[in-house]
Design a protein around this motif. Structure first.
Motif, PDB file in Angstrom:
ATOM      1  N   ILE A 129      55.817   2.738  42.937  1.00  0.00           N
ATOM      2  CA  ILE A 129      56.136   2.225  41.593  1.00  0.00           C
ATOM      3  C   ILE A 129      56.727   3.280  40.669  1.00  0.00           C
ATOM      4  O   ILE A 129      56.791   3.072  39.463  1.00  0.00           O
ATOM      5  CB  ILE A 129      54.888   1.590  40.944  1.00  0.00           C
ATOM      6  N   ALA A 130      57.194   4.386  41.218  1.00  0.00           N
ATOM      7  CA  ALA A 130      57.671   5.498  40.372  1.00  0.00           C
ATOM      8  C   ALA A 130      58.789   5.078  39.429  1.00  0.00           C
ATOM      9  O   ALA A 130      58.835   5.523  38.280  1.00  0.00           O
ATOM     10  CB  ALA A 130      58.123   6.666  41.242  1.00  0.00           C
ATOM     11  N   GLU A 138      51.289   9.400  31.594  1.00  0.00           N
ATOM     12  CA  GLU A 138      50.573   8.600  30.599  1.00  0.00           C
ATOM     13  C   GLU A 138      49.564   7.649  31.243  1.00  0.00           C
ATOM     14  O   GLU A 138      48.749   7.044  30.557  1.00  0.00           O
ATOM     15  CB  GLU A 138      51.571   7.812  29.748  1.00  0.00           C
ATOM     16  N   LEU A 139      49.610   7.506  32.552  1.00  0.00           N
ATOM     17  CA  LEU A 139      48.660   6.629  33.255  1.00  0.00           C
ATOM     18  C   LEU A 139      47.303   7.299  33.448  1.00  0.00           C
ATOM     19  O   LEU A 139      46.323   6.614  33.738  1.00  0.00           O
ATOM     20  CB  LEU A 139      49.229   6.208  34.614  1.00  0.00           C
ATOM     21  N   LYS A 140      47.233   8.620  33.287  1.00  0.00           N
ATOM     22  CA  LYS A 140      45.955   9.326  33.456  1.00  0.00           C
ATOM     23  C   LYS A 140      44.919   8.745  32.497  1.00  0.00           C
ATOM     24  O   LYS A 140      45.182   8.540  31.316  1.00  0.00           O
ATOM     25  CB  LYS A 140      46.109  10.818  33.194  1.00  0.00           C
ATOM     26  N   GLY A 141      43.743   8.469  33.032  1.00  0.00           N
ATOM     27  CA  GLY A 141      42.655   7.924  32.229  1.00  0.00           C
ATOM     28  C   GLY A 141      42.641   6.407  32.166  1.00  0.00           C
ATOM     29  O   GLY A 141      41.671   5.817  31.697  1.00  0.00           O
ATOM     30  N   LYS A 142      43.696   5.747  32.638  1.00  0.00           N
ATOM     31  CA  LYS A 142      43.749   4.277  32.627  1.00  0.00           C
ATOM     32  C   LYS A 142      42.870   3.727  33.748  1.00  0.00           C
ATOM     33  O   LYS A 142      42.679   4.356  34.781  1.00  0.00           O
ATOM     34  CB  LYS A 142      45.180   3.765  32.812  1.00  0.00           C
ATOM     35  N   SER A 166      49.178  -4.956  41.109  1.00  0.00           N
ATOM     36  CA  SER A 166      50.202  -4.977  40.069  1.00  0.00           C
ATOM     37  C   SER A 166      50.826  -6.357  40.038  1.00  0.00           C
ATOM     38  O   SER A 166      50.587  -7.186  40.912  1.00  0.00           O
ATOM     39  CB  SER A 166      51.263  -3.911  40.355  1.00  0.00           C
ATOM     40  N   SER A 167      51.634  -6.586  39.015  1.00  0.00           N
ATOM     41  CA  SER A 167      52.363  -7.850  38.903  1.00  0.00           C
ATOM     42  C   SER A 167      53.851  -7.545  38.967  1.00  0.00           C
ATOM     43  O   SER A 167      54.283  -6.439  38.676  1.00  0.00           O
ATOM     44  CB  SER A 167      52.015  -8.549  37.584  1.00  0.00           C
ATOM     45  N   GLU A 168      54.615  -8.563  39.337  1.00  0.00           N
ATOM     46  CA  GLU A 168      56.068  -8.442  39.363  1.00  0.00           C
ATOM     47  C   GLU A 168      56.639  -9.641  38.637  1.00  0.00           C
ATOM     48  O   GLU A 168      56.344 -10.786  38.978  1.00  0.00           O
ATOM     49  CB  GLU A 168      56.583  -8.399  40.801  1.00  0.00           C
ATOM     50  N   LEU A 176      51.370  -2.265  36.618  1.00  0.00           N
ATOM     51  CA  LEU A 176      49.993  -2.174  37.091  1.00  0.00           C
ATOM     52  C   LEU A 176      49.092  -3.089  36.275  1.00  0.00           C
ATOM     53  O   LEU A 176      49.331  -3.302  35.082  1.00  0.00           O
ATOM     54  CB  LEU A 176      49.478  -0.736  36.974  1.00  0.00           C
ATOM     55  N   ALA A 177      48.045  -3.596  36.920  1.00  0.00           N
ATOM     56  CA  ALA A 177      47.048  -4.406  36.217  1.00  0.00           C
ATOM     57  C   ALA A 177      46.084  -3.423  35.543  1.00  0.00           C
ATOM     58  O   ALA A 177      45.202  -2.867  36.187  1.00  0.00           O
ATOM     59  CB  ALA A 177      46.318  -5.314  37.190  1.00  0.00           C
TER      60      ALA A 177
END
Length: 190
Positions: A129-130, A138-142, A166-168, A176-177
């Motif tokens: 998903i890059a 920014e995804l750190k901690g999610k 994840s959704s598309e 990502l969910a």
């Protein structure tokens, strides 16, 4: 002029239509019934507070309060075969916190996630998903949902121990969910 601090433009327009100069210092001492002589009131002024179309205003307010309706249309070729409940029940989906995320060396599309999914230690999942997360730091901690009982497999020399959910959308964009921050790591979903 006393309402000018609250209504910044209307007093100037009112004075203009009454034929007064809003910059005249004599207006500061103006009293009821003592208008300056020689002031020419505008014959037909432009409405300072024009009447609103009630129906248009109500429709605008309703539009602001109503979330846009979106409906995913699934193409037949994207549908998968039905499975029975027992097959689905074999999936172990857990809440996982993203502790670290980085690009997989030599792969433009892959991100390597280090997760706390309630296991002893951490879990690593590789996801393609890059391109949808150019600021992946920014995804750190999610908190996300992860299938944690998939057989591990190697992708570009890295072990992947599960799959992120994840959704598309209809345009092919993947997301990502993401779960609320207060969701407990390792909590079972489903």
């Amino acid at each position: 002029m006393l309402i000018q601090p609250v209504m910044t433009h209307a007093p100037k327009q009112i004075f203009g239509q009454l034929g007064f100069d809003d910059q005249d210092e004599a207006q500061e001492t103006l009293e009821w019934g003592h208008l300056p002589s020689g002031a020419q009131v505008v014959a037909k002024g432009t409405p300072i507070f024009p009447r609103l179309d009630a129906e248009a205003e109500v429709n605008w307010i309703k539009a602001q309060m109503t979330p846009p309706k979106t409906k995913a249309t699934v193409k037949d070729e994207d549908r998968k075969d039905e499975i029975d409940f027992d097959t689905f029940d074999k999936s172990e989906i857990r809440v996982a916190e993203i502790l670290d995320v980085e690009k997989v060396k030599g792969a433009d599309k892959l991100l390597k996630f280090t997760l706390d999914a309630g296991d002893e230690g951490t879990r690593q999942i590789i996801s393609g998903i890059a391109k949808y997360y150019p600021h992946f730091e920014e995804l750190k901690g999610k908190k996300v949902m992860a299938v944690v009982n998939l057989k591990p497999r190697k992708l570009r020399g890295e072990m992947s121990e599960g799959m992120l959910l994840s959704s598309e959308d209809s345009k092919g964009k993947i997301a990502l969910a993401i779960l609320p921050d207060n969701t407990e790591n390792g909590a079972l979903i489903g």
